[in-house]
Design a protein around this motif. Structure first.
Motif, PDB file in Angstrom:
ATOM      1  N   TYR A 281      41.666  37.592  26.432  1.00 18.16           N
ATOM      2  CA  TYR A 281      42.550  37.467  27.452  1.00 18.16           C
ATOM      3  C   TYR A 281      43.689  36.916  27.269  1.00 18.16           C
ATOM      4  CZ  TYR A 281      37.862  37.644  29.841  1.00 18.16           C
ATOM      5  OH  TYR A 281      36.271  37.939  30.134  1.00 18.16           O
ATOM      6  N   LEU A 282      44.747  37.236  27.897  1.00 19.25           N
ATOM      7  CA  LEU A 282      46.215  37.141  27.987  1.00 19.25           C
ATOM      8  C   LEU A 282      46.926  37.444  29.338  1.00 19.25           C
ATOM      9  CD1 LEU A 282      48.298  35.921  25.889  1.00 19.25           C
ATOM     10  CD2 LEU A 282      48.761  38.280  25.368  1.00 19.25           C
ATOM     11  N   GLU A 283      46.686  36.388  30.191  1.00 18.68           N
ATOM     12  CA  GLU A 283      47.225  36.676  31.519  1.00 18.68           C
ATOM     13  C   GLU A 283      48.728  36.555  31.351  1.00 18.68           C
ATOM     14  OE1 GLU A 283      46.915  34.592  35.814  1.00 18.68           O
ATOM     15  OE2 GLU A 283      46.044  33.510  34.274  1.00 18.68           O
ATOM     16  N   PRO A 284      49.472  37.393  32.090  1.00 17.92           N
ATOM     17  CA  PRO A 284      48.772  38.474  33.023  1.00 17.92           C
ATOM     18  C   PRO A 284      48.691  40.022  32.553  1.00 17.92           C
ATOM     19  CG  PRO A 284      51.259  38.415  33.159  1.00 17.92           C
ATOM     20  CD  PRO A 284      50.925  37.432  32.179  1.00 17.92           C
ATOM     21  N   MET A 285      48.550  40.012  31.144  1.00 15.23           N
ATOM     22  CA  MET A 285      48.578  41.061  30.520  1.00 15.23           C
ATOM     23  C   MET A 285      47.063  41.832  30.612  1.00 15.23           C
ATOM     24  SD  MET A 285      51.421  41.559  29.471  1.00 15.23           S
ATOM     25  CE  MET A 285      52.927  41.338  28.582  1.00 15.23           C
TER      26      MET A 285
ATOM     27  N   VAL B  51      41.279  34.149  38.136  1.00 12.53           N
ATOM     28  CA  VAL B  51      41.452  34.628  36.784  1.00 12.53           C
ATOM     29  C   VAL B  51      40.898  33.722  35.925  1.00 12.53           C
ATOM     30  CG1 VAL B  51      43.294  34.943  35.239  1.00 12.53           C
ATOM     31  CG2 VAL B  51      43.534  35.790  37.458  1.00 12.53           C
ATOM     32  N   ILE B  52      40.068  34.262  35.126  1.00 11.36           N
ATOM     33  CA  ILE B  52      39.391  33.531  33.863  1.00 11.36           C
ATOM     34  C   ILE B  52      40.107  33.356  32.779  1.00 11.36           C
ATOM     35  CG2 ILE B  52      37.350  33.541  32.525  1.00 11.36           C
ATOM     36  CD1 ILE B  52      35.925  35.130  34.508  1.00 11.36           C
ATOM     37  N   SER B  53      40.639  32.340  32.355  1.00 13.83           N
ATOM     38  CA  SER B  53      41.598  32.299  31.233  1.00 13.83           C
ATOM     39  C   SER B  53      40.892  32.090  29.889  1.00 13.83           C
ATOM     40  CB  SER B  53      42.302  30.946  31.330  1.00 13.83           C
ATOM     41  OG  SER B  53      41.463  29.815  31.242  1.00 13.83           O
ATOM     42  N   GLU B  54      39.621  31.883  29.528  1.00 12.55           N
ATOM     43  CA  GLU B  54      38.886  31.895  28.482  1.00 12.55           C
ATOM     44  C   GLU B  54      37.619  32.695  28.561  1.00 12.55           C
ATOM     45  OE1 GLU B  54      39.821  30.529  25.403  1.00 12.55           O
ATOM     46  OE2 GLU B  54      41.879  29.927  26.297  1.00 12.55           O
ATOM     47  N   PRO B  55      37.588  33.488  27.415  1.00 12.69           N
ATOM     48  CA  PRO B  55      36.584  34.602  27.698  1.00 12.69           C
ATOM     49  C   PRO B  55      35.076  33.722  27.681  1.00 12.69           C
ATOM     50  CG  PRO B  55      37.899  35.420  25.903  1.00 12.69           C
ATOM     51  CD  PRO B  55      38.563  34.023  26.334  1.00 12.69           C
ATOM     52  N   GLY B  56      34.178  34.103  28.341  1.00 10.22           N
ATOM     53  CA  GLY B  56      32.873  33.519  28.583  1.00 10.22           C
ATOM     54  C   GLY B  56      31.773  34.608  28.580  1.00 10.22           C
ATOM     55  N   PRO B  57      30.659  34.465  29.160  1.00 13.65           N
ATOM     56  CA  PRO B  57      29.585  35.405  29.231  1.00 13.65           C
ATOM     57  C   PRO B  57      30.126  36.726  29.874  1.00 13.65           C
ATOM     58  CG  PRO B  57      28.767  33.220  29.942  1.00 13.65           C
ATOM     59  CD  PRO B  57      30.130  33.130  29.782  1.00 13.65           C
ATOM     60  N   GLU B  58      31.128  36.506  30.640  1.00 14.36           N
ATOM     61  CA  GLU B  58      31.508  37.765  31.583  1.00 14.36           C
ATOM     62  C   GLU B  58      32.183  38.763  30.633  1.00 14.36           C
ATOM     63  OE1 GLU B  58      34.856  35.779  30.487  1.00 14.36           O
ATOM     64  OE2 GLU B  58      33.271  34.805  31.632  1.00 14.36           O
ATOM     65  N   TYR B  59      32.907  38.076  29.444  1.00 15.20           N
ATOM     66  CA  TYR B  59      33.667  38.943  28.666  1.00 15.20           C
ATOM     67  C   TYR B  59      32.584  40.049  27.871  1.00 15.20           C
ATOM     68  CZ  TYR B  59      35.982  40.413  24.166  1.00 15.20           C
ATOM     69  OH  TYR B  59      36.632  41.333  23.267  1.00 15.20           O
ATOM     70  N   TYR B  60      31.448  39.864  27.863  1.00 10.10           N
ATOM     71  CA  TYR B  60      30.400  40.945  27.653  1.00 10.10           C
ATOM     72  C   TYR B  60      29.857  41.659  28.567  1.00 10.10           C
ATOM     73  CZ  TYR B  60      31.138  38.547  22.967  1.00 10.10           C
ATOM     74  OH  TYR B  60      31.765  37.897  21.801  1.00 10.10           O
ATOM     75  N   ASN B  61      30.193  41.327  29.593  1.00 10.41           N
ATOM     76  CA  ASN B  61      29.682  42.302  30.985  1.00 10.41           C
ATOM     77  C   ASN B  61      30.748  43.154  31.402  1.00 10.41           C
ATOM     78  OD1 ASN B  61      28.741  43.152  33.354  1.00 10.41           O
ATOM     79  ND2 ASN B  61      28.467  41.120  33.807  1.00 10.41           N
TER      80      ASN B  61
ATOM     81  N   TYR C 193      48.563  45.497  31.031  1.00  9.75           N
ATOM     82  CA  TYR C 193      48.125  46.664  30.268  1.00  9.75           C
ATOM     83  C   TYR C 193      47.512  47.812  30.906  1.00  9.75           C
ATOM     84  CZ  TYR C 193      49.610  43.674  26.335  1.00  9.75           C
ATOM     85  OH  TYR C 193      50.276  43.164  25.385  1.00  9.75           O
ATOM     86  N   MET C 194      46.453  47.284  31.623  1.00  8.67           N
ATOM     87  CA  MET C 194      45.771  48.226  32.351  1.00  8.67           C
ATOM     88  C   MET C 194      46.519  49.035  33.441  1.00  8.67           C
ATOM     89  SD  MET C 194      44.016  45.721  31.406  1.00  8.67           S
ATOM     90  CE  MET C 194      42.810  46.162  29.781  1.00  8.67           C
ATOM     91  N   ASN C 195      47.269  48.419  34.022  1.00  7.10           N
ATOM     92  CA  ASN C 195      48.277  49.329  34.965  1.00  7.10           C
ATOM     93  C   ASN C 195      49.170  50.320  34.493  1.00  7.10           C
ATOM     94  OD1 ASN C 195      47.289  47.544  36.862  1.00  7.10           O
ATOM     95  ND2 ASN C 195      48.886  46.316  36.914  1.00  7.10           N
ATOM     96  N   TYR C 196      49.326  49.717  32.909  1.00 12.48           N
ATOM     97  CA  TYR C 196      50.413  50.712  32.260  1.00 12.48           C
ATOM     98  C   TYR C 196      49.685  51.981  31.791  1.00 12.48           C
ATOM     99  CZ  TYR C 196      53.500  52.075  28.168  1.00 12.48           C
ATOM    100  OH  TYR C 196      53.873  52.529  27.227  1.00 12.48           O
ATOM    101  N   VAL C 197      48.307  51.630  31.164  1.00 20.49           N
ATOM    102  CA  VAL C 197      47.507  52.539  30.766  1.00 20.49           C
ATOM    103  C   VAL C 197      47.229  53.705  31.876  1.00 20.49           C
ATOM    104  CG1 VAL C 197      45.271  53.472  29.745  1.00 20.49           C
ATOM    105  CG2 VAL C 197      46.723  51.549  28.717  1.00 20.49           C
ATOM    106  N   ASN C 198      47.095  53.105  32.987  1.00 18.55           N
ATOM    107  CA  ASN C 198      46.628  54.042  34.423  1.00 18.55           C
ATOM    108  C   ASN C 198      47.762  54.973  34.569  1.00 18.55           C
ATOM    109  OD1 ASN C 198      44.237  53.159  34.640  1.00 18.55           O
ATOM    110  ND2 ASN C 198      44.864  51.587  36.134  1.00 18.55           N
TER     111      ASN C 198
END
Length: 130
Positions: free
Chosen positions: A58-62, A72-82, A91-96
């Motif tokens: 994760y790298l907010e706001p990227m 916003v979650i700042s450090e990956p936890g279990p949700e990272y693998y979900n 980045y997602m906005n850019y790719v979209n």
């Protein structure tokens, strides 16, 4: 290929004459046709591919995810693998936007996590592990 040809070359209309860019082309000299270029230019180059992108960290706001309360979650936890929790960010906005401009040439991009085994092999860098 244009430099060493006797075939006709033409000034590119993609750069105005006053731009300082002296760009020329020749379909014949470069073993191509106008139809091939127009096919490329009109966006059927990739043929509607589907891409899969591994998110290293994760790298907010990227790049980030949100918790159940919408924070916003700042450090990956279990949700990272979900993968049912979507990634968000610049980045997602850019790719979209690229996908919108590509008009179907890129059919979809699926974001996913890096594998746990990859992180073990490349423990010094989340980005290399991705």
């Amino acid at each position: 290929c244009v430099r060493d040809t006797d075939n006709a070359v033409y000034r590119s209309s993609y750069f105005p004459v006053d731009s300082g860019m002296d760009m020329f082309y020749s379909y014949d000299a470069c073993n191509s046709t106008a139809e091939e270029w127009l096919g490329f230019y009109e966006g059927d180059t990739l043929g509607g591919i589907k891409l899969k992108a591994s998110i290293p960290n994760y790298l907010e706001p990227m790049i980030f995810k949100r918790d159940g309360e919408g924070d916003v979650i700042s450090e990956p936890g279990p949700e990272y693998y979900n993968n049912s929790i979507p990634y968000e960010g610049v980045y997602m906005n850019y790719v979209n936007e690229i996908m919108r401009i590509a008009k179907g040439d890129i059919q979809e991009v699926t974001y996913t996590y890096k594998s746990r085994s990859s992180l073990l092999q490349h423990s010094s860098s989340h980005y290399t592990a991705a």
